[in-house]
Design a protein around this motif. Structure first.
Motif, PDB file in Angstrom:
ATOM      1  N   TRP A 222       0.866  -1.180   0.000  1.00 15.48           N
ATOM      2  CA  TRP A 222       0.000   0.000   0.000  1.00 15.48           C
ATOM      3  C   TRP A 222       0.900   1.227   0.000  1.00 15.48           C
ATOM      4  O   TRP A 222       1.746   1.398   0.881  1.00 15.48           O
ATOM      5  N   SER A 225       0.645   7.996   1.179  1.00 12.59           N
ATOM      6  CA  SER A 225      -0.329   8.901   0.554  1.00 12.59           C
ATOM      7  C   SER A 225       0.105  10.354   0.552  1.00 12.59           C
ATOM      8  O   SER A 225      -0.682  11.235   0.240  1.00 12.59           O
ATOM      9  N   SER A 231      -5.758   6.571  -2.896  1.00 16.79           N
ATOM     10  CA  SER A 231      -5.039   5.408  -2.390  1.00 16.79           C
ATOM     11  C   SER A 231      -4.506   4.576  -3.552  1.00 16.79           C
ATOM     12  O   SER A 231      -5.166   4.437  -4.587  1.00 16.79           O
ATOM     13  N   THR A 232      -3.315   4.000  -3.359  1.00 13.09           N
ATOM     14  CA  THR A 232      -2.687   3.185  -4.392  1.00 13.09           C
ATOM     15  C   THR A 232      -2.096   1.931  -3.769  1.00 13.09           C
ATOM     16  O   THR A 232      -1.440   2.003  -2.725  1.00 13.09           O
ATOM     17  N   ILE A 244      -1.280  -2.121 -10.647  1.00 13.98           N
ATOM     18  CA  ILE A 244      -1.437  -0.926  -9.827  1.00 13.98           C
ATOM     19  C   ILE A 244      -2.930  -0.698  -9.615  1.00 13.98           C
ATOM     20  O   ILE A 244      -3.677  -0.524 -10.581  1.00 13.98           O
ATOM     21  N   TRP A 245      -3.350  -0.718  -8.359  1.00 11.44           N
ATOM     22  CA  TRP A 245      -4.751  -0.511  -7.995  1.00 11.44           C
ATOM     23  C   TRP A 245      -4.898   0.896  -7.429  1.00 11.44           C
ATOM     24  O   TRP A 245      -4.125   1.298  -6.556  1.00 11.44           O
ATOM     25  N   THR A 246      -5.886   1.643  -7.887  1.00 14.65           N
ATOM     26  CA  THR A 246      -6.079   3.007  -7.410  1.00 14.65           C
ATOM     27  C   THR A 246      -7.521   3.241  -6.998  1.00 14.65           C
ATOM     28  O   THR A 246      -8.458   2.652  -7.559  1.00 14.65           O
ATOM     29  N   ASP A 248      -9.859   6.746  -5.813  1.00 16.69           N
ATOM     30  CA  ASP A 248      -9.841   8.193  -5.650  1.00 16.69           C
ATOM     31  C   ASP A 248     -10.783   8.705  -4.574  1.00 16.69           C
ATOM     32  O   ASP A 248     -10.689   9.865  -4.168  1.00 16.69           O
ATOM     33  N   TRP A 255     -12.304   0.723  -6.632  1.00 16.78           N
ATOM     34  CA  TRP A 255     -10.918   0.555  -7.058  1.00 16.78           C
ATOM     35  C   TRP A 255     -10.857   0.224  -8.547  1.00 16.78           C
ATOM     36  O   TRP A 255     -11.681  -0.523  -9.063  1.00 16.78           O
ATOM     37  N   TRP A 272       7.405   0.546  -2.379  1.00 19.04           N
ATOM     38  CA  TRP A 272       7.293   1.946  -2.775  1.00 19.04           C
ATOM     39  C   TRP A 272       8.401   2.797  -2.183  1.00 19.04           C
ATOM     40  O   TRP A 272       8.900   2.516  -1.091  1.00 19.04           O
ATOM     41  N   GLN A 293       5.625   6.853 -12.549  1.00 23.38           N
ATOM     42  CA  GLN A 293       4.454   7.269 -13.315  1.00 23.38           C
ATOM     43  C   GLN A 293       4.654   8.661 -13.893  1.00 23.38           C
ATOM     44  O   GLN A 293       5.090   9.588 -13.191  1.00 23.38           O
ATOM     45  N   TRP A 299       3.086   4.381 -16.818  1.00 25.15           N
ATOM     46  CA  TRP A 299       4.218   3.926 -16.023  1.00 25.15           C
ATOM     47  C   TRP A 299       5.361   3.524 -16.943  1.00 25.15           C
ATOM     48  O   TRP A 299       5.151   2.876 -17.962  1.00 25.15           O
TER      49      TRP A 299
END
Length: 324
Positions: A222, A225, A231-232, A244-246, A248, A255, A272, A293, A299
Motif C-alpha cells: 500500500w 499517501s 489510495s494506491t 497498480i490498484w487506485t 480516488d 478501485w 514503494w 508514473q 508507467w
C-alpha cells in the motif's frame, strides 16, 4: 535515477529472503533460510554486524521494523510457524520480547500498523489465517484472528498509510472523522487481494476483494499517501504480472486496476519509495526494476538494478531517489 552506493555482505549461509532498513535508514535487518536474522549498522558507507538473532527453527521469510516511537523493535516470521518480536535492550543487546505460536503453518508475512494506531502487528500464514497482535509495552494485550482469510494460504499483508489521501503533511486520521478506520490489504494463494477493515466492535471484516491475477499473489504494498490524490496499492504474482490498484474516493469504495508490466518470470516483491512515486519490483533471478508514473498516468521503467551475488544493495532497500 538510482545507483548502488553500498553493498552489505551479510555472511548468511543460505538464501536471503528479506532486507529492511529501519526508520532512520541507519540499520539494516536481513533474514535467511539459514534460520537467522541479522542486524547491521550501515552508517557512512560502512557495515558493522550488531546482532545475530537465533530463535527460529526454519527459514525466516520476512522482517519488519516498528516505528521508533515504540523503541527498537523488529518482528520476524518463519516456516517454523512462529512470529518473534525482538527488542533492543541495554548496551545494544537484542533479546526476544515475545514469541507468537498461534498459526498452524508457515507464517509468511509480518507488517506493523501505522504508529498512531498503536503497536499492532499483522501476520499472514499458509494456514489461510491472519493474526492481529496488539502490544502494550512489552506485553501482548490483544489477539484478533481472521480465520480462512485466503483459501490455501496468505502470502502477504500491508497496512494502509497513516496519511489521509491528498494531504501534504502527516496527519492522524483521527483528525478526519470519515477516515478514522484501520485498514490493510492481503494477498494469497487464491490469486486474490482482500481489503480488511476493523468495525466499531473491534472485529475485522473483509471490506472488498480485488481480482485480476491468475496465480498466487506473492506481495502487496500500500503506497504512502503524501501528496497523492487517492489510495494506491501495488501487487505482484507468480503469473509474472504487476498491477497498480487506485481508488480516488476517501472511503476506499471503488478501485480500478492497471497492468504495470508482464514479466517473463515470477515476481516476488514490490516496494514503494517514501513518497509513493517510484515502485521497486523484484523477481526472477536477482532482477530489480524501478518504475515511475508520468504526468499522463503512464508507467515507465526508469532503472534496472543488478544485485550482487550474496550481497544486499542498500540503495534499493533503504529508499529511492525521486530524480530522473
Amino acid at each position: 535515477m538510482v545507483s548502488i552506493i553500498n553493498t552489505v555482505d551479510t555472511l548468511h549461509e543460505d538464501m536471503i529472503h528479506d532486507a529492511q532498513m529501519d526508520y532512520y535508514g541507519t540499520r539494516l535487518a536481513t533474514c535467511s533460510s539459514d534460520h537467522t536474522v541479522k542486524i547491521f549498522n550501515v552508517r557512512n558507507g560502512g557495515q558493522i554486524l550488531v546482532a545475530d538473532l537465533r530463535g527460529h527453527e526454519g527459514p525466516v521469510w520476512q522482517v519488519a521494523w516498528s516505528h521508533p516511537a515504540y523503541g527498537s523493535l523488529l518482528a520476524s516470521c518463519s516456516y517454523d510457524r512462529k512470529v518473534i518480536v525482538w527488542k533492543e535492550g541495554e548496551n545494544g543487546m537484542w533479546v526476544k520480547m515475545y514469541e507468537y505460536t498461534g498459526h498452524e503453518s508457515s507464517v509468511n508475512s509480518v507488517c506493523w500498523a501505522p504508529h498512531y494506531i498503536g503497536l499492532i502487528l499483522s501476520c499472514g500464514s499458509s494456514d489461510g489465517g491472519i493474526s492481529l497482535l496488539t502490544f502494550s509495552g512489552d506485553r501482548l494485550s490483544d489477539v484478533r484472528k481472521i480465520g480462512g482469510a485466503h483459501a490455501s494460504g496468505c502470502n502477504t499483508v500491508s497496512w494502509a498509510p497513516a496519511v489521509v489521501p491528498g494531504s501534504l503533511i502527516s496527519q492522524p486520521m483521527a483528525a478526519h472523522k470519515p477516515n478514522h478506520v484501520k485498514r490493510f490489504v492481503s494477498g494469497g494463494c487464491d490469486n486474490l487481494l482482500k481489503l480488511w477493515k476493523e468495525g466499531e466492535d473491534g472485529q475485522w471484516r473483509e471490506d472488498q476483494t480485488l481480482d485480476a491475477h491468475s496465480d498466487w499473489v506473492r506481495d502487496v504494498a500500500w503506497a504512502p499517501s503524501i501528496g497523492l490524490p487517492g489510495s494506491t496499492i501495488a501487487s505482484c504474482s507468480q503469473d509474472g504480472r504487476v498491477f497498480i490498484w487506485t481508488c480516488d474516493d476517501l472511503m476506499g469504495s471503488s478501485w480500478t486496476v492497471k497492468l504495470l508490466h508482464k514479466f517473463n518470470h515470477v515476481v516476488w516483491h514490490v516496494s514503494w519509495s517514501v513518497t509513493g512515486h517510484i515502485l521497486a519490483v523484484s523477481g526472477g533471478e536477482d532482477q530489480v526494476t524501478l518504475w515511475k508514473q508520468s504526468m499522463d498516468g503512464q508507467w515507465a521503467c526508469v532503472s534496472d538494478v543488478n544485485k550482487g551475488q550474496g550481497a544486499v544493495p542498500t540503495a534499493v532497500v533503504e529508499g529511492l531517489s525521486e530524480q530522473g
